[in-house]
Structures are given as structure tokens and as C-alpha cells.
Enzyme design. Structure first.
Site, PDB file in Angstrom:
ATOM      1  N   ASP A 384       0.861  -1.175   0.000  1.00  0.00           N
ATOM      2  CA  ASP A 384       0.000   0.000   0.000  1.00  0.00           C
ATOM      3  C   ASP A 384       0.905   1.234   0.000  1.00  0.00           C
ATOM      4  OD1 ASP A 384      -2.307   1.630   0.334  1.00  0.00           O
ATOM      5  OD2 ASP A 384      -1.892   1.723   2.473  1.00  0.00           O
ATOM      6  N   LYS A 385       0.359   2.403  -0.323  1.00  0.00           N
ATOM      7  CA  LYS A 385       1.170   3.627  -0.300  1.00  0.00           C
ATOM      8  C   LYS A 385       0.937   4.435   0.967  1.00  0.00           C
ATOM      9  CE  LYS A 385       0.119   7.505  -2.279  1.00  0.00           C
ATOM     10  NZ  LYS A 385       0.351   8.468  -1.191  1.00  0.00           N
ATOM     11  N   PHE A 515     -19.395   7.684   3.138  1.00  0.00           N
ATOM     12  CA  PHE A 515     -18.275   7.324   2.266  1.00  0.00           C
ATOM     13  C   PHE A 515     -18.034   5.813   2.345  1.00  0.00           C
ATOM     14  CE2 PHE A 515     -13.858   6.130   1.803  1.00  0.00           C
ATOM     15  CZ  PHE A 515     -13.472   6.786   0.645  1.00  0.00           C
ATOM     16  N   LYS A 538     -17.830  15.849  -1.047  1.00  0.00           N
ATOM     17  CA  LYS A 538     -16.387  15.815  -1.300  1.00  0.00           C
ATOM     18  C   LYS A 538     -16.010  14.390  -1.666  1.00  0.00           C
ATOM     19  CE  LYS A 538     -14.984  14.940   3.493  1.00  0.00           C
ATOM     20  NZ  LYS A 538     -14.292  15.441   4.686  1.00  0.00           N
ATOM     21  N   GLY A 653      -4.916   3.693  -3.729  1.00  0.00           N
ATOM     22  CA  GLY A 653      -6.168   4.319  -4.151  1.00  0.00           C
ATOM     23  C   GLY A 653      -5.984   5.733  -4.660  1.00  0.00           C
ATOM     24  N   ARG A 760      -5.729   4.053  -8.077  1.00  0.00           N
ATOM     25  CA  ARG A 760      -7.198   4.086  -8.059  1.00  0.00           C
ATOM     26  C   ARG A 760      -7.790   2.681  -7.936  1.00  0.00           C
ATOM     27  NH1 ARG A 760      -8.564   9.095  -6.554  1.00  0.00           N
ATOM     28  NH2 ARG A 760      -8.360  10.696  -8.171  1.00  0.00           N
ATOM     29  N   LYS A 766      -6.959  -5.105  -5.042  1.00  0.00           N
ATOM     30  CA  LYS A 766      -5.655  -5.406  -4.429  1.00  0.00           C
ATOM     31  C   LYS A 766      -5.508  -6.908  -4.215  1.00  0.00           C
ATOM     32  CE  LYS A 766      -4.936  -1.040  -1.905  1.00  0.00           C
ATOM     33  NZ  LYS A 766      -4.660  -0.415  -0.596  1.00  0.00           N
ATOM     34  N   ASP A 786      -1.259  -0.928   6.066  1.00  0.00           N
ATOM     35  CA  ASP A 786      -1.497  -0.413   7.419  1.00  0.00           C
ATOM     36  C   ASP A 786      -2.963  -0.206   7.747  1.00  0.00           C
ATOM     37  OD1 ASP A 786      -1.805   1.841   5.659  1.00  0.00           O
ATOM     38  OD2 ASP A 786      -1.626   3.132   7.407  1.00  0.00           O
ATOM     39  N   ASP A 790      -6.414  -2.794   3.430  1.00  0.00           N
ATOM     40  CA  ASP A 790      -5.320  -3.678   3.018  1.00  0.00           C
ATOM     41  C   ASP A 790      -5.487  -5.104   3.538  1.00  0.00           C
ATOM     42  OD1 ASP A 790      -3.955  -1.471   1.825  1.00  0.00           O
ATOM     43  OD2 ASP A 790      -3.284  -0.870   3.828  1.00  0.00           O
TER      44      ASP A 790
END
Length: 1121
Positions: A384-385, A515, A538, A653, A760, A766, A786, A790
Site C-alpha cells: 500500500d502507499k 463514504f 467531497k 487508491g 485508483r 488489491k 497499514d 489492506d
């Protein structure tokens, strides 16, 4: 555990009506966590243990040994090892069960109040109303009715459920909150609940409360789950929905998917082969017995009288006799030894101070002990980033509002705002001026940030606000709005209070459009103090753009330029939009929303349709840009892993530009790469063509033959390309690439690249990417992340690693290993993983060598004893060989050995490559080990045989008896395998020296004791070798034979290794030679002192091969002392 005899599709219950609720036979709140009790432990545990093939096999041998016609060995040769294995395993199982039993007792002693009566936890029933007090554990899954806090809020800690220690808020419905702590009102409460059946989903709940003719929607925010702890709340009351084994906590206690290492899978194959080989050897010897009995047996009836002369029956009995004698070829102690080694190597990870993160007081943790050696074979890392490569500490850095970009000039002074957060920093005063000039778009922008969120505010002192956000992004945005004059102050279920430029305003909260990872956006519908209805939204820019009004096209183009600029700086972006709502339309919509929200079937689908309907024709306000800095050491770690030929795929993402920028900043993508391919097709054919073009660029001759991969070929082999390439693919293109018709094309193209970035992507994608690589690549995968998004990826990979960061502990709880920083991954793999794999491979090679050698000597002896199933060794030696004489040395090697130290492991990451290629232990190395054992057994049998043939003692007496030969052979065997162990070991420590020499000393001590007159006097039948040790081992020719045999056993090994090092040295050989050279130069550095030259060791630790020895020599000068 209560077993339900019906499939529950929907739960129905009525408050305070036990008779009604009992009719459904719901589970009680009693939980049995222990597997055994005092009476069932022994039979149940033995039953479980004998389900293992090795244990059942040795029990079968024990049965054979009690048959006199078959067994030539005493029963204790099998019983002692078997009892030891069973006892160790039983002790471990008992310890685990006692711990869980004590926990159950601890839970069951707590008291609950119901209608002012005291009941034990185990007696609570579905439909009861119970009272909880501060710091109490929640006893069952409850619907919150009322609490002591304002607005019927409660604060809970969910560490037992998800590992998170930050407090979470739950809130009761207003209609039940009015019940308060009035016992009479609570006792008269007769609400009915219809909800989902028991399940293990901790993050959601669907239900409906019917009370006083009205229906009220129930969701996760109104539920207290068993395992939570009540905090900062004096008391609360709840209605029991699920009890005991039906609670979500217990539903999550099912067995996790058991992960096996590649060595485990190989071992299963080898054990089957060993069984087959054992049957083959026994068959050969049985046939030999048949032929001997038929041709020679009749001549020995004078010495061995028999009741019947039947060679076939004798051959049948001999087969089973040799199954007993040759049983050591199937090592019962192997599995116990493997578990001890894995446990020890797990402790090394837990104890490693260099993987301890002091800032958060977080050590590394091996959450499993079964996968350590797999860490030394990783080929693909999926990361993951956010929060994994980056710190996940969000800073509001830039923004664009109505086409104007802010955040490029100098630090802003927020002294005009008394409620500003002093830690907040922004670099553009123009935005403050726009706020002060009451620019309507700017005000709407920050009003949206102050209203559209799920943050909870805590104000302990006037003006001192503390925000509790579910994600760092939300906290950063709300804090930004706060500093620019739009201060979120508090919230209730129906309202949000904010301070706008010093003036208090309360907005009526009409709906929250949540969300999730599919919607990728959040909206709120509020009514302003002036009565105006507005929707604020948003979310991801691509999602928001699809829902904008046509009039926003020009503003959208300008905002897109700004977003690309932000992404180029590696910033995380969100687009903001709003719309005003018509009162009449909204009244109709909210009615349909209530109906969908109280539906039990397809609630999510119905709500999504309503959300899609109202979230359209939005007006674009602008976008935010949040900075998330890289963690320390990430670029260096990725560079090291790349040098170790580990391919890293980042699955994030974030938008494409942000992911690319982070890729370059962390050395995943480099300017020196020949090319970085961007896959962004919007159809299946577009993606296919882009992948083909990428393959053609990397390998022009690969495009034609790659598309038509045979369906039966389940392994995609690595293809060599000239140069280094990168691949970036976005979410919608990845969806096409993962389709069955295109997945192989995508995989082959991606595997030709040095680095892959998927942006994205959803959590499901994943996991799909990881599964794709596992399915078609013969390689070991590791996933690291984390956050909760994930978890699916972590569970899908061969090894899952959790980062304990800012997003809670869900990833850690689902992982096999955990630590606090990404940079620790290189130490986990290049040091602990490589050492664990090397040690395990050395252990297996040596274990099979010593056991095969031990067994094959029996095989050769059979040709000289008329295939009579007589043993070549003393029975006590057979019993103690694996348990006492060779157990500790091999464990010492397996726990302490290292070819190079950790510093050299980092300096030469290429040392990791042999593990990826399975070079240290494979079927080939196993058969080499078997051939080596066969040669050694020939030497160990025939050299002592020839040495003792027609031999006499110094005094002229005969020495060539069976007992002397047995003693000589077993002594030669022990010396040979001990010397072989010395050649296998690279790193000698005081412990390993003690184990090796101590085991040899133990052998002689036990041998002289058991062969003594005293032991024979006590039990003659068990100790028949009286005086053999002192008579045999006192002869010089015996020791010469031992020396000659040991040399001949290891001579081929020394010769082969010398030739291999000279002709085709491995990377290990080259590094070891370099390390040894530097060590010698460092150790023998001359230092003059007092007229002498002293050769001193300055750095013993630089070479683990010789670091146990200290050299300190005085050289006398030529002119004398």
C-alpha cells in the site's frame, strides 16, 4: 458452543419478553472457550495427536513391536521417542487451553443489572435489558438504549475487536434515550427489533426498531459489541441482541486460513517418497530372507530350531520386522525440531532492537511461528502507499477555489482567529484575505469542509478544541477550515454547530450519505439557519466530475490543471462540490430514504440508488491538496530490495499523477529506466493493445507467442528483457486487465517490469492482483499495508505484514508479522528471513543425512546376518540417537548459524537470490543428501567390519564379536555425523561448541554407564553389553578405525566443496572469501608496543565464521627480548 438447528435468516426479538424470545431458541450468553476438562484432556488430546500421520505411524510400530515373532527390538526404542513427542505437544495444548479457560472464568464472573436484579453474564438472554458501568466490558451485543452522557452518547474502546485504542462514540436513538435510568420505564419498554442474523461483520449492522407504532433504523452507530470497554461514561443501558457464540466477537473467532511454507509442501512430498522407499527396502530384505531361508536356513535349525519351515511366512514376518528396525528413515522428531527452530527464529524478530520504533514504543512482532523461512524466499512485494510508504500524517498544503490556486507564497498569520490551531501552517496570505473579504466561493468552500465530515469535537476548556477523526485526511481538512475561520464546534444526531468568522451557527443535519470504497465520496444534506437546503459533497475528482452540472466545464478544466500540478508534487487531492435543493423534492426524497434505511433486504442497494439520484448536477467549488510525507528510509529500502531481485508492486487508491510522483521519490521508478508504460485504456481492447505495445517495446519477439498461452500451462515463467522498465495502470484499466481473457497478458507484461504501480484500486482489486500472481507465478508473495482496506490483500498473500500506524490495527491483527515502519522490511527479509531459510535448509539436509546414514547401516548389515532383522546397534543407542546424542548440536546450528552477519547481508543483498530459486533445499538437494548418506553408510559399515574381521586384542584375545562391532560402528557413526555438522556450520559460538562436544561427552558417559557391571546386575536383560565399552575402546586399532572412517566419510564433501569454490563459486562463496580476507587484514594489523609487535584483533564481529576465536600473538624482535 450452542448449535442452532435452523438456518436463521432474520432475527426477531421483543424487549423484556423472555417467553417470546425463548421460542426462537437463541443462544444464551454462556461461552465455553476451553477444549478440554480434567477428565477429557487425555483421551481427546491423544485422539487429536494420533490423527497426525507420523504419530499414528509410530503407534502402529509399537503395536508391531509387542508381537514376538516380528520384533527384534525392545518396546522402549519406540515408546521413549513417541512419549516425548506426545508429552511436549500435550503440554503445549494444555497450556493454551488453561489460558483460554482462565479468560472464560474471568469473563463469567462479572455481574449485570436487569430490573434491579443481579445476574451472572452466562445467564443473560436475548431480549434482556442490562446495565453497564464505566470501565466494564460489554457483555453481549447490545442495542444502546440510554446513557448518562448528554445526547445519550457513550464512549467505547474497541481494542479487543480491532486493536484500536482511540475512543469511539456511539449514540442511542432519541426515542430510547428518553428512558434514561428510570428502571420502571426500562422494565415497561416493549420495543421489537428485526435485524440481520448472527454474522462476523464488525463494521456494519442492519436492523429496525418498532416502538409505539413507529419504525427506527438501526445501524452500527447504535450498537455496542461484546469485547468493547465502556470509557468516560458513568452508566448506560442496552438491549441484548446477540449472546454468547452468536456475538460478532465470537463469530470472528473461527480458524484463520492456515498458511504453509513451500518447504512444508516439499516436506509432505518427500515424506511420501520416504514411506515408499522404506517399503522398497523392506521388500528387498524380505525377498532376501525368503531366498536365504529357502537355500541356507535349513542348515541353521540346530542353532535356531523352528516350529515350521515356511520361507514365505518367514519373509512376511521379516518385512514387518524391518519396518520396525528401519523406522528412523521416517523421523518422528523432525516436526518437533522444526517447530522449536521456528519458535526460536520468531523470538529473534521479537527481540530485534533494530526493528523497534521508539517514537511509538512499537517493537516488531512475529504473529506466527510457521512462516519464518518463507521470509527468505520472497519474490514479489505488494505494498500500500498511504501509511505504508508514507507517514499518513496529513498536512493541508494547497487548494484551488473557483479556479484560483492557493498555497505558493509565504506563511500565514492566523492571529485574527482566536480558535485557530497553533500547529497549523499555510503558505499563502491571499487565501486569508479572500476569507476576510467574504468571497462567497471561498466561504462556501470552507463551510463545506466544516460540515461534511464525521469528526467528533471535544472541548475540555473554552476555546481548546480536540478533534477525533476516523482518518487523518478528515482531521486535516476540518483543522484547515477551523484556521480559516470556519470552526467545527460540536454535533448532535440532528445538528452541527460551527463558528463562521466569529459567529455561532447551527445547521440542521438532515442526512449523511456515507463514504465507502465503492462510492469514494461523502455528502451531507443540511438546512442553514436561514432555512436554505444544501447538499455538500467531497470525494475523488474522477467521481465528482461525473456528477457535475454542464455549466462547470470551464471551471473543471482549470481545476484539473491545478489537480495535476498538485499530484505532480505528490499531494493527495479531493474535489469539492455542492448544490442547493428544492424543498418539495427533498421531502419526497427523504421519505424514500427513510423507507430504504429501514429495509432489511438490500438496504445498501436501495440507498445507493437514492444517493446516485440526489448527487447529480453538482456545482464545482474546487479541490484540496494534502501532503503525506514519505517515511524515513523508504527509498533506501526499496533500492535494497530491488538489488535482492525482489519486485515491488504498489497498489494504491491515489490518483495516477500522485502515485507516479511518489514512485519516483521513493526510488521505485527511476529516471534511468528505459521506459515507464502508462496503461489507461477505457475498454478491453484498448487495454489489450496497450499491454501488447508495452511487451513489444520491452521484447519485440515476445508479442506474437505471448497471447496464445496454453490453458494447461499454469506457471508463467520469467522473461529476460534488456534494460529496466516500469508499469503504471489505473483502476478502470486494471478492471479490464483482471478479466479472464486478459489476465495472463497483463501478468506477463507486468512481470517483465522492474516496478509496477496500480492506482485508483479498490481493496478487492488489491487482493485480485495478489491472487493472480500466486496463481500463475511459482513465487512467494508478501503484502504489506497499514489499514483496513489492506486486510484482503494481506490475507491473500503468502505472507502478510501489518504496519502499526495511523489507521488503526486492523491490518496488524490480520497479519503474520508487524512493525511500525516500512524500512524495517529490509531487515525482516534480508537478515531474519534469509537466516531463517538458510538455517532451516541446513537443518533438513543434515537431519536427513544423519538419519539416512543411521538407517542404511542396518540395511547393509542385513546381508551379513541372514536377513534375520537383527540390529547393528545397541538398543539404547537406537533409543537415544535422535533424542540425546544428535538433538542439541543440530538445534544449535539451526538457531545460531549465519553465513554472514547482518551488516554484510545489507552490503550484499544479492545473497538473498538463492532463496528465491530454492537452491538450498529442493528435491535435487534431498537426493544428493540421500546419496551422500548411502556412501557414508557403506564406509561406516564395511571399514569397521574389515577392521574387526579376524582381529585380536593386544593380549591375543579375540575382539571380533557382535557387541564390539556394534559399539565400534555406532561410535564411528556419531563421530562422522558430528564432523559433518562442523562442516555445515558457518558460525561457531560458545553454545554450539558446548552442544557438539557435550553431546559426544554425553555419549561416552552414557555408554560407559550402561555397559557397566552395575547396570547389568540391576537388569541383565536390558543391559547385556557388559564390559564392552572398556574392553573395546581401550584398543588403539579401534580409535584408528574411528579416525579413518570419519576422514573417509567427510572426504568427498571437502573435495566437492573445494572444487565447486574454485570452478564455479556461488555468491555466498565470493562474499565469504571477501569477508574472510578483510577479516584477516583487520585482525593481523601490526601494532608496536614496548619493543614487541602484537597481532591484535580490532573487529572480531566483522566475520561470523571466525568471530568466536581471538588471536593475540607476540612476536619476539630479531634483537632479542
Amino acid at each position: 458452543m450452542v448449535v442452532l438447528f435452523f438456518s436463521e435468516l432474520e432475527r426477531k426479538l421483543r424487549a423484556n419478553d423472555r417467553e417470546y424470545n425463548l421460542s426462537f431458541k437463541y443462544a444464551t450468553n454462556a461461552i465455553k472457550t476451553s477444549k478440554y476438562n480434567l477428565f477429557t484432556f487425555l483421551p481427546l488430546n491423544l485422539f487429536e495427536q494420533f490423527q497426525r500421520i507420523a504419530n499414528a505411524y509410530f503407534l502402529f510400530l509399537l503395536v508391531l513391536q509387542v508381537i514376538p515373532q516380528i520384533s527384534s527390538l525392545s518396546w522402549f526404542t519406540t515408546v521413549v521417542p513417541l512419549i516425548l513427542v506426545l508429552t511436549v505437544t500435550a503440554a503445549k495444548d494444555a497450556t493454551d487451553d488453561i489460558v483460554s479457560t482462565f479468560e472464560n472464568v474471568f469473563f463469567s464472573l462479572f455481574i449485570v443489572n436487569k430490573r434491579d436484579r443481579t445476574e451472572k453474564w452466562m445467564n443473560v438472554q436475548v431480549g434482556d435489558i442490562i446495565k453497564l458501568e464505566n470501565n466494564q466490558f460489554v457483555t453481549a451485543d447490545l442495542m444502546l438504549l440510554s446513557s448518562s452522557e448528554p445526547l445519550n452518547l457513550v464512549y467505547i474502546e474497541t481494542a479487543e475487536l480491532d486493536g484500536e485504542t482511540n475512543l469511539k462514540v456511539r449514540q442511542a436513538l432519541p426515542v430510547t434515550g428518553d428512558l434514561g435510568d428510570d428502571i420502571e420505564k426500562l422494565a415497561d419498554f416493549n420495543g421489537e427489533v428485526r435485524c440481520e442474523p448472527p454474522n462476523n461483520r464488525l463494521d456494519r449492522f442492519k436492523g429496525v426498531l418498532t416502538f409505539a407504532g413507529q419504525k427506527y433504523s438501526l445501524d452500527n452507530e447504535k450498537i455496542l459489541l461484546r469485547g468493547c470497554t465502556l470509557r468516560n461514561t458513568e452508566w448506560c443501558f442496552g438491549l441484548v441482541l446477540f449472546g454468547g457464540p452468536e456475538t460478532k466477537l465470537m463469530q470472528n473467532c473461527g480458524k484463520s486460513t492456515f498458511k504453509r511454507t513451500s518447504i512444508d509442501r516439499l516436506m509432505n512430498i518427500l515424506v511420501i517418497f520416504i514411506f515408499g522407499f522404506l517399503a522398497f527396502m523392506c521388500s528387498v530384505l524380505a525377498i532376501g530372507n525368503y531366498m536365504w531361508e529357502k537355500n541356507e536356513g535349513s542348515q541353521f535349525t540346530v542353532f535356531l530350531p523352528r516350529l515350521q519351515d515356511n520361507p514365505a511366512f518367514s519373509s512376511f514376518l521379516t518385512f514387518w520386522s524391518y519396518v520396525i528396525i528401519l523406522n528412523t528413515v521416517v523421523p518422528i522428531s523432525l516436526y518437533v525440531s522444526v517447530e522449536i527452530i521456528r519458535l526460536g527464529n520468531s523470538f529473534y524478530i521479537d527481540w530485534d532492537r533494530k526493528m523497534y520504533f521508539a517514537r511509538s514504543d512499537t517493537p516488531a512482532e512475529a504473529r506466527t511461528t510457521t512462516l519464518n523461512e518463507e521470509l527468505g524466499q520472497i519474490k514479489y512485494v505488494f505494498s500500500d502507499k498511504t501509511g505504508t510508504l508514507t507517514q499518513n500524517i496529513m498536512i493541508f498544503n494547497k487548494c484551488t477555489i473557483n479556479g484560483k490556486c492557493y498555497g505558493k507564497i509565504y506563511t500565514v498569520d492566523f492571529s485574527f482567529n482566536p480558535l485557530a490551531d497553533t500547529r497549523f501552517v499555510f503558505h499563502d496570505h491571499a487565501l486569508v484575505e479572500a476569507v476576510k473579504l467574504e468571497n462567497p466561493e471561498v466561504h462556501t468552500f470552507f463551510r463545506l469542509l466544516a460540515l461534511c465530515h464525521t469528526v467528533m469535537a471535544e472541548e475540555k476548556k473554552e476555546g481548546e478544541l480536540f478533534y477525533q477523526a476516523q482518518s487523518p485526511d478528515e482531521g486535516a481538512l476540518v483543522t484547515a477550515a477551523r484556521n480559516f475561520g470556519f470552526v467545527f464546534r460540536s454535533r448532535t444526531p440532528d445538528s452541527i454547530s460551527i463558528v463562521e468568522m466569529g459567529k455561532q451557527h447551527s445547521y440542521e443535519l438532515l442526512a449523511i450519505l456515507d463514504f465507502n470504497n465503492v462510492r469514494k465520496r461523502m455528502s451531507v444534506i443540511v438546512r442553514s439557519p436561514e432555512g436554505k437546503l444544501s447538499l455538500y459533497c467531497k470525494g475523488a475528482d474522477t467521481i465528482i466530475y461525473e456528477r457535475l452540472h454542464q455549466s462547470c466545464s470551464k471551471l473543471m478544466d482549470v481545476t484539473t490543471e491545478h489537480l495535476n500540478e498538485f499530484a505532480g508534487d505528490g499531494l493527495r487531492t479531493l474535489a469539492l462540490a455542492y448544490k442547493d435543493l428544492d424543498e418539495e423534492y427533498f421531502n419526497q426524497w427523504i421519505q424514500r430514504h427513510h423507507e430504504a434505511n429501514t429495509a432489511l433486504e438490500d438496504r445498501e442497494g436501495k440507498l445507493d440508488e437514492l444517493y446516485e439520484e440526489i448527487e447529480k448536477d453538482l456545482l464545482l467549488l474546487g479541490a484540496t491538496a494534502i501532503e503525506d510525507k514519505l517515511q524515513d528510509g523508504v527509498p533506501q529500502t526499496i533500492e535494497q530490495l530491488s538489488k535482492a531481485d525482489i519486485k515491488i508492486w504498489v497498489l494504491t487508491g491515489d490518483k495516477q499523477e500522485t502515485a507516479e510522483n511518489i514512485g519516483y521519490s521513493c526510488n521505485l521508478l527511476r529516471e534511468e529506466m528505459n521506459d515507464v508504460f502508462i496503461i489507461s485504456g477505457n475498454s478491453l481492447e484498448d487495454v489489450r493493445q496497450e499491454l501488447r505495445n508495452a511487451r513489444t517495446s520491452m521484447k519485440p519477439d515476445a508479442a506474437e507467442n505471448s497471447v496464445f498461452l496454453p490453458e494447461m500451462d499454469k506457471v508463467v515463467t520469467d522473461e529476460v528483457v534488456s534494460g529496466e522498465y516500469g508499469l503504471v495502470i489505473n483502476g478502470h484499466s486494471l478492471a479490464y486487465a483482471l478479466e479472464h481473457s486478459l489476465e495472463l497478458e497483463f501478468l506477463r507484461t507486468a512481470c517483465m517490469c522492474k516496478a509496477v504501480i496500480c492506482c485508483r484500486v479498490t481493496p478487492l482489486q488489491k487482493a485480485q492482483v495478489v491472487e493472480l500472481v500466486k496463481k500463475y507465478k511459482k513465487a512467494v508473495t508478501l503484502a504489506i499495508g497499514d489499514g483496513a482496506n489492506d486486510v484482503s490483500m494481506i490475507k491473500a498473500a503468502h505472507i502478510g505484514v501489518g504496519i502499526s500506524g495511523q489507521e488503526g490495527m486492523q491490518a496488524v491483527l490480520s497479519s503474520d508479522y508487524s512493525f511500525a515502519q516500512f524500512r524495517f522490511l529490509q531487515r525482516l527479509l534480508l537478515v531474519h528471513g534469509r537466516w531463517s531459510y538458510l538455517r532451516m535448509c541446513k537443518f533438513l539436509r543434515y537431519f536427513f543425512y544423519k538419519n539416512f546414514t543411521f538407517t542404511f547401516v542396518h540395511f547393509w548389515f542385513a546381508f551379513f546376518c541372514g536377513f534375520s532383522a537383527q540390529t547393528v546397534y545397541d538398543e539404547w543407542f537406537i533409543t537415544l540417537y535422535n533424542l540425546m546424542y544428535t538433538a542439541l548440536p543440530v538445534l544449535g546450528m539451526s538457531l545460531f548459524d549465519q553465513d554472514v552477519n547482518d551488516v554484510w547481508s545489507f552490503q550484499h543483498p544479492q545473497l538473498y537470490v538463492p532463496g528465491q530459486l530454492n537452491l538450498y533445499f529442493s528435491k535435487k538437494s534431498f537426493f544428493k543428501c540421500a546419496l551422500h548418506s548411502c556412501y557414508s553408510s557403506l564406509v561406516l559399515f564395511f571399514i569397521p567390519y574389515a577392521a574387526m574381521y579376524d582381529t585380536v586384542r593386544d593380549d591375543g584375545k579375540d575382539i571380533a564379536d557382535y557387541q564390539s562391532f556394534a559399539l565400534l560402528t555406532q561410535t564411528c557413526l556419531l563421530f562422522a555425523v558430528s564432523i559433518q555438522l562442523g562442516f555445515e556450520m558457518s558460525y561457531w559460538t560458545a553454545v554450539t561448541i558446548f552442544f557438539v562436544l557435550g553431546s559426544l561427552a554425553m555419549y561416552f558417559a552414557v555408554t560407559f554407564t550402561m555397559y557397566s557391571n552395575g547396570m547389568f546386575t540391576i537388569l541383565p536383560s536390558a543391559f547385556p553389553f557388559i564390559g564392552t565399552a572398556r574392553n573395546t575402546l581401550s584398543q588403539p586399532n579401534v580409535w584408528l578405525t574411528i579416525f579413518l572412517t570419519s576422514i573417509l566419510c567427510v572426504l568427498p564433501v571437502v573435495t566437492c566443496r573445494f572444487l565447486m569454490m574454485q570452478l564455479c563459486p556461488t555468491i555466498n562463496d565470493k562474499v565469504s572469501e571477501e569477508m574472510l580476507l578483510l577479516f584477516v587484514l583487520d585482525v593481523f594489523k601490526p601494532v608496536e608496543t614496548r619493543g614487541k609487535i602484537i597481532l591484535q584483533s580490532r573487529s572480531l564481529q566483522s566475520n561470523p565464521v571466525t568471530s568466536s576465536f581471538r588471536i593475540n600473538a607476540d612476536i619476539i624482535p630479531k634483537d632479542g627480548p
